[in-house]
Scaffold this motif. Sequence first.
Motif, short mmCIF file in Angstrom:
data_model
loop_
_atom_site.label_atom_id
_atom_site.label_comp_id
_atom_site.label_asym_id
_atom_site.label_seq_id
_atom_site.Cartn_x
_atom_site.Cartn_y
_atom_site.Cartn_z
N ASP A 142 0.90 -1.38 -0.12
CA ASP A 142 -0.01 0.16 0.00
C ASP A 142 0.86 1.19 -0.21
OD1 ASP A 142 -2.32 -1.50 2.32
OD2 ASP A 142 -2.19 -1.57 -0.04
N ILE A 143 1.87 1.06 0.86
CA ILE A 143 2.78 2.44 0.80
C ILE A 143 3.44 2.43 -0.52
CG2 ILE A 143 4.86 3.18 1.85
CD1 ILE A 143 4.16 2.27 4.55
N LEU A 144 3.98 1.33 -1.24
CA LEU A 144 4.69 1.54 -2.52
C LEU A 144 3.60 2.32 -3.43
CD1 LEU A 144 6.54 -1.62 -2.71
CD2 LEU A 144 7.40 0.65 -2.28
N GLU A 145 2.37 1.73 -3.47
CA GLU A 145 1.28 2.28 -4.28
C GLU A 145 1.18 3.70 -4.16
OE1 GLU A 145 -2.17 -0.10 -4.60
OE2 GLU A 145 -3.17 1.42 -5.48
N GLN A 146 1.18 4.12 -2.90
CA GLN A 146 1.02 5.58 -2.54
C GLN A 146 2.17 6.40 -3.18
OE1 GLN A 146 0.18 5.94 1.55
NE2 GLN A 146 -1.74 4.98 1.49
N VAL A 147 3.33 5.77 -3.17
CA VAL A 147 4.58 6.56 -3.60
C VAL A 147 4.66 6.51 -5.23
CG1 VAL A 147 6.89 6.42 -3.76
CG2 VAL A 147 6.00 5.93 -1.54
N LEU A 148 4.00 5.49 -5.69
CA LEU A 148 3.56 5.53 -7.33
C LEU A 148 2.93 6.50 -7.53
CD1 LEU A 148 4.71 4.15 -9.71
CD2 LEU A 148 3.13 2.58 -9.31
N VAL A 149 1.86 6.67 -7.02
CA VAL A 149 0.83 7.52 -7.31
C VAL A 149 1.24 8.94 -6.86
CG1 VAL A 149 -1.48 8.49 -6.71
CG2 VAL A 149 -1.34 5.97 -6.74
N GLY A 150 2.13 9.36 -5.95
CA GLY A 150 2.39 10.52 -5.67
C GLY A 150 3.64 10.99 -6.90
N LEU A 151 4.57 9.84 -7.26
CA LEU A 151 5.54 10.27 -8.26
C LEU A 151 4.71 10.58 -9.56
CD1 LEU A 151 8.08 7.58 -7.36
CD2 LEU A 151 8.35 9.92 -7.16
N ARG A 152 3.80 9.97 -9.91
CA ARG A 152 2.99 10.17 -11.11
C ARG A 152 2.32 11.53 -11.16
NH1 ARG A 152 0.13 4.40 -12.05
NH2 ARG A 152 2.03 3.12 -12.69
N ASN A 153 2.08 12.10 -10.13
CA ASN A 153 1.35 13.06 -9.71
C ASN A 153 2.31 14.55 -9.94
OD1 ASN A 153 -1.14 12.35 -9.47
ND2 ASN A 153 -1.28 12.30 -7.23
N LEU A 154 3.46 14.09 -10.03
CA LEU A 154 4.49 15.23 -9.80
C LEU A 154 4.58 15.86 -11.46
CD1 LEU A 154 7.30 13.77 -7.79
CD2 LEU A 154 5.90 15.65 -7.32
#
Length: 118
Positions: free
Chosen positions: A106-118
């Motif tokens: 779940d944390i990895l997915e949140q990091v991925l979503v955050g990186l895509r939003n940059l």
Amino acid sequence: MSRPGRDDAPDRLYTVTQGRSRSMPGTPFDLVTLVVAECDAVPGMQSEHAAILRLAERPTAVAEVAAELRLPVSITKILLSDLLAEGRVSARHPRRAAIAGRPDPDILEQVLVGLRNL
């Protein structure tokens, strides 16, 4: 000689716990256990129990509850076990960052979503 900011008079603590010196067996509380109130305080409730319910309106660690109440952790655990037995609070441990050496998906997915939003 008493320590400033602490009220650790044994007779007061004895009264607060109604003579008990340990929490019920099997209670899940340690210093980092998160406690959440499941209801509001009701009239006639022990003041320490009511204070815990107010503090635990959002997830709050046992150590934080003890510090706010200025009570020893062992006494706080007894009070929390009373509330848990009555269904007035729930308890859970904070989520682990890694399980068996693996990062939490779940944390990895949140990091991925955050990186895509940059």
